[in-house]
Enzyme design. Sequence first.
Site, PDB file in Angstrom:
ATOM      1  N   TYR A 279      -4.156 -13.509  56.352  1.00 51.53           N
ATOM      2  CA  TYR A 279      -3.600 -14.291  57.353  1.00 51.53           C
ATOM      3  C   TYR A 279      -4.374 -14.915  58.278  1.00 51.53           C
ATOM      4  O   TYR A 279      -4.666 -15.950  58.378  1.00 51.53           O
ATOM      5  CB  TYR A 279      -2.317 -13.304  57.916  1.00 51.53           C
ATOM      6  CG  TYR A 279      -1.499 -14.309  58.954  1.00 51.53           C
ATOM      7  CD1 TYR A 279      -0.757 -15.182  58.538  1.00 51.53           C
ATOM      8  CD2 TYR A 279      -1.982 -13.847  60.525  1.00 51.53           C
ATOM      9  CE1 TYR A 279       0.094 -15.921  59.249  1.00 51.53           C
ATOM     10  CE2 TYR A 279      -1.196 -14.497  61.055  1.00 51.53           C
ATOM     11  CZ  TYR A 279      -0.248 -15.678  60.821  1.00 51.53           C
ATOM     12  OH  TYR A 279       0.301 -16.587  61.938  1.00 51.53           O
TER      13      TYR A 279
ATOM     14  N   LYS B 117      -5.841 -18.787  58.403  1.00 53.14           N
ATOM     15  CA  LYS B 117      -5.949 -19.537  59.653  1.00 53.14           C
ATOM     16  C   LYS B 117      -7.022 -20.009  60.314  1.00 53.14           C
ATOM     17  O   LYS B 117      -7.213 -21.132  60.499  1.00 53.14           O
ATOM     18  CB  LYS B 117      -5.155 -18.826  60.634  1.00 53.14           C
ATOM     19  CG  LYS B 117      -3.658 -18.464  60.665  1.00 53.14           C
ATOM     20  CD  LYS B 117      -3.003 -17.686  61.547  1.00 53.14           C
ATOM     21  CE  LYS B 117      -2.750 -18.377  62.697  1.00 53.14           C
ATOM     22  NZ  LYS B 117      -1.914 -19.663  62.775  1.00 53.14           N
TER      23      LYS B 117
END
Length: 117
Positions: free
Chosen positions: A73, A77
């Site tokens: 994650y 990003k």
Amino acid sequence: MTAYVCGEKSGLIIESPYHFNGVPGLDIDAEKKFVCHKLGELQKQGATQKQITIAMKELGINRAKAYGWPNTYVFTKAVGEMLVGEMKENLSIVILRPAIVTSTYKEPFSGWVEGVR
């Protein structure tokens, strides 16, 4: 900072953009080829969809950690922000990172989120 792009650093973090060349060994095109090759190998070996899913999740976690991010994650990003920075050409950009969305503890009542329980 709530967007998790600083890896596992703590305290006051003065922000500056990440650049691919600032992350040792990170080449997004090479990463894409590596991942596609791994997927192709699994499919060629006759792995089930469940086995493929597990193997690809594990691969993503290992690649993220290899570059200094704690999970996929956070890694994706950061890579997304790097891609925007690299591809913007002469455009000015702003990256907005909204705060983490959560429900209320107490007021107006426990669990309230803009009228959704």
